[in-house]
Each structure stands twice: as C-alpha cells, then as structure tokens.
Enzyme design. Structure first.
Site, PDB file in Angstrom:
ATOM      1  N   LEU A 261       1.072  -0.884  -0.581  1.00 12.96           N
ATOM      2  CA  LEU A 261      -0.045  -0.459   0.134  1.00 12.96           C
ATOM      3  C   LEU A 261       1.165   1.322   0.427  1.00 12.96           C
ATOM      4  O   LEU A 261       1.868   1.327   0.339  1.00 12.96           O
ATOM      5  CB  LEU A 261      -0.928   0.296   0.953  1.00 12.96           C
ATOM      6  CG  LEU A 261      -1.612  -0.861   1.915  1.00 12.96           C
ATOM      7  CD1 LEU A 261      -2.776  -0.428   2.721  1.00 12.96           C
ATOM      8  CD2 LEU A 261      -3.081  -1.049   0.250  1.00 12.96           C
ATOM      9  N   ASP A 262       0.488   2.513  -0.983  1.00 16.88           N
ATOM     10  CA  ASP A 262       1.000   3.759  -0.735  1.00 16.88           C
ATOM     11  C   ASP A 262       0.908   4.224   0.397  1.00 16.88           C
ATOM     12  O   ASP A 262       0.609   3.850   1.509  1.00 16.88           O
ATOM     13  CB  ASP A 262       0.399   4.534  -1.505  1.00 16.88           C
ATOM     14  CG  ASP A 262       0.325   3.739  -3.057  1.00 16.88           C
ATOM     15  OD1 ASP A 262       1.531   3.731  -3.151  1.00 16.88           O
ATOM     16  OD2 ASP A 262      -0.172   4.862  -4.110  1.00 16.88           O
ATOM     17  N   ALA A 263       2.552   4.752   1.442  1.00 18.17           N
ATOM     18  CA  ALA A 263       2.393   5.144   2.170  1.00 18.17           C
ATOM     19  C   ALA A 263       0.991   6.109   3.194  1.00 18.17           C
ATOM     20  O   ALA A 263       0.997   5.764   3.964  1.00 18.17           O
ATOM     21  CB  ALA A 263       3.950   5.972   2.193  1.00 18.17           C
TER      22      ALA A 263
ATOM     23  N   ARG B 251      -4.502   5.806  -8.216  1.00 21.84           N
ATOM     24  CA  ARG B 251      -4.051   6.723  -8.547  1.00 21.84           C
ATOM     25  C   ARG B 251      -4.129   7.249  -9.842  1.00 21.84           C
ATOM     26  O   ARG B 251      -4.305   8.405 -10.284  1.00 21.84           O
ATOM     27  CB  ARG B 251      -3.382   7.134  -8.036  1.00 21.84           C
ATOM     28  CG  ARG B 251      -3.596   7.007  -6.277  1.00 21.84           C
ATOM     29  CD  ARG B 251      -2.029   6.829  -5.394  1.00 21.84           C
ATOM     30  NE  ARG B 251      -1.203   8.451  -5.484  1.00 21.84           N
ATOM     31  CZ  ARG B 251       0.128   8.223  -4.872  1.00 21.84           C
ATOM     32  NH1 ARG B 251       0.597   7.349  -3.867  1.00 21.84           N
ATOM     33  NH2 ARG B 251       0.458   9.594  -4.602  1.00 21.84           N
TER      34      ARG B 251
END
Length: 229
Positions: A54-56, A157
C-alpha cells in the site's frame, strides 16, 4: 496500528496513513516507527513477510505472511488475480455512476506500458459553492468504491487521474488547488484512499478469508461531508 486477523500462516493489520510497508528502496530515510514491517515484527515477536503493498499515504488492510512458504503462496494469489481488493477514495468532480478503466500503465521498473484494469462505482457526491479552480464556479467531489483487477504501481491513483478525476490529497497525480482546499478549509489532510476490504481463499484451509478495515477518524470525517444534513 490494529491487528485485524491472525492465524498460523498470515496476519493482517490496519495500516495507518503515513506509514511505509517496508524501508523505501530508494534509501529515503524513514523513522523505524513509521515502517509497518518493523512494527508488526515487534508486535508478534517474529519475522514477517510483506506480500502486497500500500502506498505510504494509503490506509487500511495490509497483509503479512508468517513464513517464506506462506509468502510465496499468497503472493501467487495476488499475481494470479485471485484476491479481491476494495478501496474507498475521494476524487475531484462527479464521476459516472460506475465504470471500468482499461488504460495501460507504464511499469515503474522499465517504462513499458502493460494492461491495467480498475472498476469503480460512485457512492456519494458533494458540491461546495466555492470556485476552487478557475474553470468552474463550484467545487464538486465524488466518493467512490474502486477495485483494481491488476496490480500496477499507483494504479488507482493513476487511472482516476487519466479520466480527469484525480484523488484528493494526491501530491503526485492530483490537483494541488483542490488538495489545498481539502487540507485548509475542510481539515482533511493526506491521500484520500483507504483499502477497506481484502478477500481470498486460504491456500491451506481453503476457507474464505474476508478482512475489513475498521472505522477511523479521518474517514468518519469524510463520511460526514458526504452525508446529507
């Protein structure tokens, strides 16, 4: 950071926004207490193995394996698209009621464009009588449910940005004016993307594993925005 699921093979946590899954590969310095791998290892007192990312800035369900063998098996499930991942997001503008995005995305390693597929449905909309941008007299936003059917870097995104509905709080693919409006006027900071649900068939027990992220302060605030008075 909350423990959401645990058996002898896997463990799932609620990843907070701003935490990295593991140390950044580019060597960017991140405090140890902001790295999920170390925090989960210390919590359980044993080695754990990341099986997806998961992205930060993304919060929600994050899965770790408890052995290298378990990691191989569940990584295979992700690679063969045998997991079901569901996200909630807030985006600029009114999206269609539902849709499928089939736009190839460039691999971060080689730059080669490969197949990518994301489906979404609109959950709610909101409009503010404020001209955040120069083009429209009001600011419109949608809350959506998104499901990535492939696992490309920043897929949700990038896909939502490609159809002109960038995520709020996205500093790389988003709209800085709307990001600032959410941060300064609505008090909602960071990326508006949450991994709300993960589902897969357990490789060993053959049972259906279904893990849902709990409510949190940020998304409760977002939900209130989209709830009619």
């Amino acid at each position: 950071m909350k423990l959401l699921y645990q058996d002898e093979y896997f463990v799932a946590i609620e990843k907070p926004s701003g935490f990295h899954v593991h140390p950044p590969e580019d060597g960017y310095p991140v405090p140890r207490e902001k790295i999920c791998l170390y925090q989960v290892r210390d919590m359980l007192g044993q080695h754990v193995f990341p099986v997806h990312r998961l992205d930060a800035g993304t919060s929600g369900v994050l899965l770790f394996a408890l052995s290298s063998e378990s990691a191989r098996e569940v990584s295979r499930l992700f690679a063969e698209r045998l997991t079901k991942k569901t996200y909630h997001a807030v985006v600029r503008g009114y999206t269609p009621v539902e849709g499928d995005i089939h736009i190839p995305l460039e691999l971060d390693s080689t730059g080669v464009a490969v197949e990518a597929h994301t489906s979404f449905k609109r959950l709610a909309t909101i409009e503010f009588p404020i001209p955040v941008g120069k083009k429209f007299p009001t600011a419109r936003y949608s809350m959506i449910e998104a499901k990535p059917h492939t696992g490309r870097f920043h897929q949700i995104r990038r896909h939502l940005n490609r159809i002109t509905h960038p995520l709020l709080g996205d500093s790389y693919h988003g709209d800085s004016r709307h990001n600032q409006f959410f941060r300064n006027h609505l008090g909602i900071e960071g990326l508006c993307l949450k991994a709300v649900h993960l589902e897969f068939i357990h490789p060993w027990t053959k049972t259906n594993i279904s893990i849902t992220a709990p409510e949190c302060e940020k998304w409760n605030k977002i939900q209130l925005l989209f709830t009619p008075p």
